[in-house]
Motif scaffolding. Sequence first.
Motif, mmCIF file in Angstrom:
data_model
loop_
_atom_site.group_PDB
_atom_site.id
_atom_site.type_symbol
_atom_site.label_atom_id
_atom_site.label_comp_id
_atom_site.label_asym_id
_atom_site.label_seq_id
_atom_site.Cartn_x
_atom_site.Cartn_y
_atom_site.Cartn_z
ATOM 1 N N SER A 2 0.834 -1.196 0.000
ATOM 2 C CA SER A 2 0.000 0.000 0.000
ATOM 3 C C SER A 2 0.866 1.243 0.000
ATOM 4 O O SER A 2 1.696 1.437 0.864
ATOM 5 C CB SER A 2 -0.920 0.001 1.222
ATOM 6 O OG SER A 2 -0.165 0.137 2.388
ATOM 7 N N ASN A 3 0.682 2.056 -1.003
ATOM 8 C CA ASN A 3 1.412 3.321 -1.133
ATOM 9 C C ASN A 3 0.413 4.463 -1.134
ATOM 10 O O ASN A 3 -0.701 4.320 -1.618
ATOM 11 C CB ASN A 3 2.227 3.372 -2.421
ATOM 12 C CG ASN A 3 3.385 2.410 -2.404
ATOM 13 O OD1 ASN A 3 3.764 1.882 -1.370
ATOM 14 N ND2 ASN A 3 3.949 2.173 -3.560
ATOM 15 N N THR A 4 0.820 5.582 -0.626
ATOM 16 C CA THR A 4 -0.004 6.784 -0.699
ATOM 17 C C THR A 4 0.729 7.815 -1.536
ATOM 18 O O THR A 4 1.917 7.689 -1.807
ATOM 19 C CB THR A 4 -0.283 7.356 0.709
ATOM 20 O OG1 THR A 4 0.953 7.596 1.364
ATOM 21 C CG2 THR A 4 -1.111 6.405 1.541
ATOM 22 N N ASN A 5 0.009 8.827 -1.936
ATOM 23 C CA ASN A 5 0.614 9.899 -2.735
ATOM 24 C C ASN A 5 1.524 10.754 -1.863
ATOM 25 O O ASN A 5 1.342 10.858 -0.656
ATOM 26 C CB ASN A 5 -0.487 10.774 -3.336
ATOM 27 C CG ASN A 5 -1.299 10.033 -4.361
ATOM 28 O OD1 ASN A 5 -0.796 9.169 -5.060
ATOM 29 N ND2 ASN A 5 -2.567 10.368 -4.449
ATOM 30 N N TRP A 6 2.503 11.386 -2.505
ATOM 31 C CA TRP A 6 3.394 12.304 -1.812
ATOM 32 C C TRP A 6 2.605 13.520 -1.359
ATOM 33 O O TRP A 6 1.788 14.051 -2.102
ATOM 34 C CB TRP A 6 4.530 12.749 -2.729
ATOM 35 C CG TRP A 6 5.511 11.660 -3.020
ATOM 36 C CD1 TRP A 6 5.588 10.921 -4.162
ATOM 37 C CD2 TRP A 6 6.549 11.177 -2.163
ATOM 38 N NE1 TRP A 6 6.625 10.018 -4.061
ATOM 39 C CE2 TRP A 6 7.234 10.155 -2.848
ATOM 40 C CE3 TRP A 6 6.977 11.512 -0.889
ATOM 41 C CZ2 TRP A 6 8.305 9.464 -2.299
ATOM 42 C CZ3 TRP A 6 8.050 10.835 -0.335
ATOM 43 C CH2 TRP A 6 8.694 9.821 -1.045
ATOM 44 N N GLN A 7 2.849 13.969 -0.123
ATOM 45 C CA GLN A 7 2.233 15.189 0.400
ATOM 46 C C GLN A 7 3.338 16.194 0.660
ATOM 47 O O GLN A 7 4.369 15.863 1.245
ATOM 48 C CB GLN A 7 1.493 14.906 1.710
ATOM 49 C CG GLN A 7 0.330 13.981 1.546
ATOM 50 C CD GLN A 7 -0.362 13.716 2.882
ATOM 51 O OE1 GLN A 7 0.105 14.118 3.933
ATOM 52 N NE2 GLN A 7 -1.479 13.040 2.817
#
Length: 68
Positions: A2-7
């Motif tokens: 699971s990866n999330t977008n860069w913030q």
Amino acid sequence: MSNTNWQKSSYCASNDECIEVRTANGLVELRESDTDGIIVRTTPTKFAAFLQGAKAGEFDHHANSTAR
């Protein structure tokens, strides 16, 4: 996986030279937006401790030191 977008940091300048953070595979990843090929990885616990230290001023002496 699971990866999330860069913030981007809320302190990001308009010139797009920012610190970005995301979670990936249970780790916290950090990078500078202008050198996005270099990624620092750490655990959420260590990242939380770093943030607490930064908020408490634990690292302020590094910003005030002169280059030698």
